[in-house]
Scaffold this active site. Structure first.
Site, PDB file in Angstrom:
ATOM      1  CB  CYS A  59      -7.368 -29.237  30.670  1.00 57.49           C
ATOM      2  SG  CYS A  59      -8.507 -30.618  30.490  1.00 57.49           S
TER       3      CYS A  59
ATOM      4  CB  CYS B 102     -10.906 -28.435  30.130  1.00 62.86           C
ATOM      5  SG  CYS B 102     -10.298 -29.454  31.489  1.00 62.86           S
TER       6      CYS B 102
END
Length: 282
Positions: A30, A33
């Site tokens: 991600c 993230c």
């Protein structure tokens, strides 16, 4: 800190009863993230213990992701007192993130109280005293911290100090229907009374010689209440109820009700003796 399904209860739920916990649901693939994670870590260091960061890799912990209905990451859930209290999805600008954290993180007095409660759990009573006094120095009107302090003082039978602290509680506590204050006041009054009572063996001898000596039974009950020996106290009080409801304006029954409040953390005792009282009154 990284957590898993096996350690989530301890790392998040239990920890959040002492200090707020931010759970960051993320995954290595991600991109957002990777931007949010370091920012949260930087802010955790900056806030210096006011909250904790715990990370959950959703690929390795799909059960946790499913339980918290994580469908898009990063997904951040804030916990306090063992419960999720707020959340956001995606990346917040740093200013909005700080605002989110400021609402979550306790003020200095609340933080001192959290540390005191943690110290009590670990049996570090002197440390707890110091944190509670620090909390009250920061906020003299912090009733919850003062009630904590009164409870610690009563545990050590420091009656005069406890009475002095009780005098500093706000009217909303002392004149309202605050259950915790009522419990501590019952205990404080019992300790006050017990200080002037005959010794236990003398009262037991009086009761053995004359089972109808209700004054001795009441004195003995007050000694036991002061020691938090609730079942023994309730036994004496129930005997007063059975023998004479008019004694001291039904003090046996009314004191039993006060003990029920004081022993609320022992529901099995309260339930059993409520049934016995009900049977005696019928």
């Amino acid at each position: 800190m990284n957590t898993t399904l096996a350690t989530f209860e301890q790392d998040v739920i239990e920890t959040s009863t002492r200090v707020p916990v931010l759970v960051d649901f993320w995954a290595p693939w991600c991109g957002p993230c990777k931007a949010l994670g370091p920012l949260l870590e930087k802010l955790e260091n900056e806030y210096a213990g006011k909250w904790r960061l715990v990370k959950v890799n959703v690929d390795e912990n799909p059960e946790l992701a499913a339980h918290f209905q994580v469908r898009s990451i990063p997904h951040v859930v804030a916990f306090a007192d063992g419960q999720p209290v707020d959340q956001f999805i995606g990346i917040l600008p740093e200013g909005q993130l700080r605002a989110f954290l400021d609402q979550l993180a306790p003020d200095s007095a609340e933080a001192e109280r959290h540390m005191a409660l943690a110290a009590i759990e670990e049996g570090q009573r002197d440390t707890a005293f110091n944190h509670l006094k620090a909390a009250l120095a920061l906020d003299p009107g912090f009733d919850d911290a003062r009630l904590d302090l009164i409870e610690l003082l009563l545990d050590e039978e420091r009656i005069d100090e406890a009475r002095n602290e009780a005098d500093l509680l706000s009217p909303k506590v002392t004149e309202g229907m605050d259950a915790r204050y009522s419990e501590l006041k019952t205990r404080l009054d019992a300790l006050d009374t017990a200080a002037d009572l005959p010794p236990t063996d003398a009262l037991e001898a009086r009761i053995a010689a004359n089972p109808g000596d209700l004054e001795a039974r009441l004195d003995f009950a007050n000694l036991l209440i002061a020691r938090r020996a609730y079942e023994g106290a309730l036994e004496q009080l129930l005997e007063i109820v059975k023998r004479d409801r008019t004694f001291r304006d039904d003090i046996g029954r009314t004191t039993m009700l006060a003990v029920f409040d004081q022993a609320a953390h022992r529901p099995e005792i309260v339930s059993a003796w409520r049934r016995k009282l009900s049977a005696a009154l019928n």
